[in-house]
Write an enzyme that holds these catalytic residues in place. Sequence first.
Site, short mmCIF file in Angstrom:
data_model
loop_
_atom_site.label_atom_id
_atom_site.label_comp_id
_atom_site.label_asym_id
_atom_site.label_seq_id
_atom_site.Cartn_x
_atom_site.Cartn_y
_atom_site.Cartn_z
N LYS A 1 -15.90 33.77 -13.48
CA LYS A 1 -14.87 34.79 -13.34
C LYS A 1 -13.74 34.24 -12.49
O LYS A 1 -13.94 33.89 -11.33
CB LYS A 1 -15.47 36.04 -12.71
CG LYS A 1 -14.45 37.14 -12.50
CD LYS A 1 -15.14 38.41 -12.04
CE LYS A 1 -14.11 39.48 -11.74
NZ LYS A 1 -14.74 40.69 -11.22
N LYS B 1 -14.53 35.07 -18.08
CA LYS B 1 -13.54 36.14 -17.90
C LYS B 1 -12.36 35.63 -17.12
O LYS B 1 -12.60 34.96 -16.10
CB LYS B 1 -14.25 37.25 -17.15
CG LYS B 1 -13.40 38.42 -16.79
CD LYS B 1 -14.25 39.42 -16.09
CE LYS B 1 -13.34 40.52 -15.59
NZ LYS B 1 -13.95 41.30 -14.57
C1 PBG Z 1 -15.03 44.27 -10.51
C2 PBG Z 1 -14.41 43.95 -11.81
C3 PBG Z 1 -13.07 43.70 -12.13
C4 PBG Z 1 -13.00 43.60 -13.51
C5 PBG Z 1 -14.28 43.76 -13.99
N1 PBG Z 1 -15.15 43.96 -12.93
C6 PBG Z 1 -11.88 43.63 -11.27
C7 PBG Z 1 -11.67 42.56 -10.32
O1 PBG Z 1 -12.44 41.62 -10.17
O2 PBG Z 1 -10.65 42.68 -9.65
C8 PBG Z 1 -11.76 43.39 -14.30
C9 PBG Z 1 -11.81 43.85 -15.71
C10 PBG Z 1 -10.53 43.99 -16.40
O3 PBG Z 1 -9.44 43.61 -15.91
O4 PBG Z 1 -10.56 44.53 -17.51
N2 PBG Z 1 -15.10 43.22 -9.61
#
Ligand code: PBG
Length: 324
Positions: free
Chosen positions: A192, A245
Amino acid sequence: MILRPRRLRRTAAIRDMVKETRLSPSMLVYPVFVREGRNIAEEIPAMPGQMRYSPDTFPRILERVAEAGVGAVLLFGVPEHKDEIGSQAWAEQGVIQQALAVGRRHFPDIIFIGDVCLCEYTSHGHCGVLKGETVDNDPTLELLARTAVSQAQAGADVVAPSDMMDGRVGAIRSALDGAGFEDTLILSYAVKYASAFYGPFREAAGSAPAFGDRRSYQMDPRNVREALREAQLDVDEGADMIMVKPGLPYLDVLRAVKERSCVPVGAYSVSGEYSMIKAAAERGWVDEERAVSEAAVCLVRAGADVLVTYHALSLAEWIREGRL
Ligand code: PBG
């Protein structure tokens, strides 16, 4: 004689017969925001067409998911009360626990995935507990594990840690096993990136960090070998599936992770990817169906076995109509 690759593109029927990339509704995961309250279904301003539901209106969207044949929903909780440690994340009557219980009871054919993270639940908006101004990794693990167990208890088939703390997959696996949830799967957001494309999500979930950013725990977009290391660690700790992601800007990462991992790999087409196409389509600058379909096909071609997307309902419909 001229050798002609074009012959295979001659008609729609031939193109369809020889296409290399095939999508099905069952590979799609639809993210849904559930907020506290009653009788609420409100549109998220930064994500036109996406709603926040209260637990009592949540079944409305599940009906559409089931009808469309979309494989799974991924649930995000938006609590009324936040605190320093994010205690609503594992509350027995927490908003996500309520939603899971309702969904489980009425929709046996949908796979329920709970997003496991603290940022929607903490007053400071970071994904773990703080020591000074930094996130304290190890004490956070216990809270994540508690959250995962409470989601499993409420009916989650899969828990999906998205916090990026080190060691959380192992901590969650042993907590689940210890509580008798040996069959609950872990879909780890192993790779991520610290991304600007999460902007609309943070509005949707009210989870923007109150100070600083997430670069000390999310990944640096300049790195790809680090992605392989993160993926390997999570698989070694017991992840059943892993995810990359965001999606489109990271196709090379998705491909690299897919080639080196023996577990199913998901791609998350995030909120910013959704809203960019929506915004451009609203202005007539791109054709929405074609842009969404092309993006989905590219993610699957790059290696996604599972595709998390806010366009899941439309995609499922187009797939069933044979349009992509
Ligand atoms: C929680 C999380 C996030 C997303 C998914 N789980 C936000 C982040 O890390 O700031 C983002 C998903 C999206 O933008 O659709 N940590």
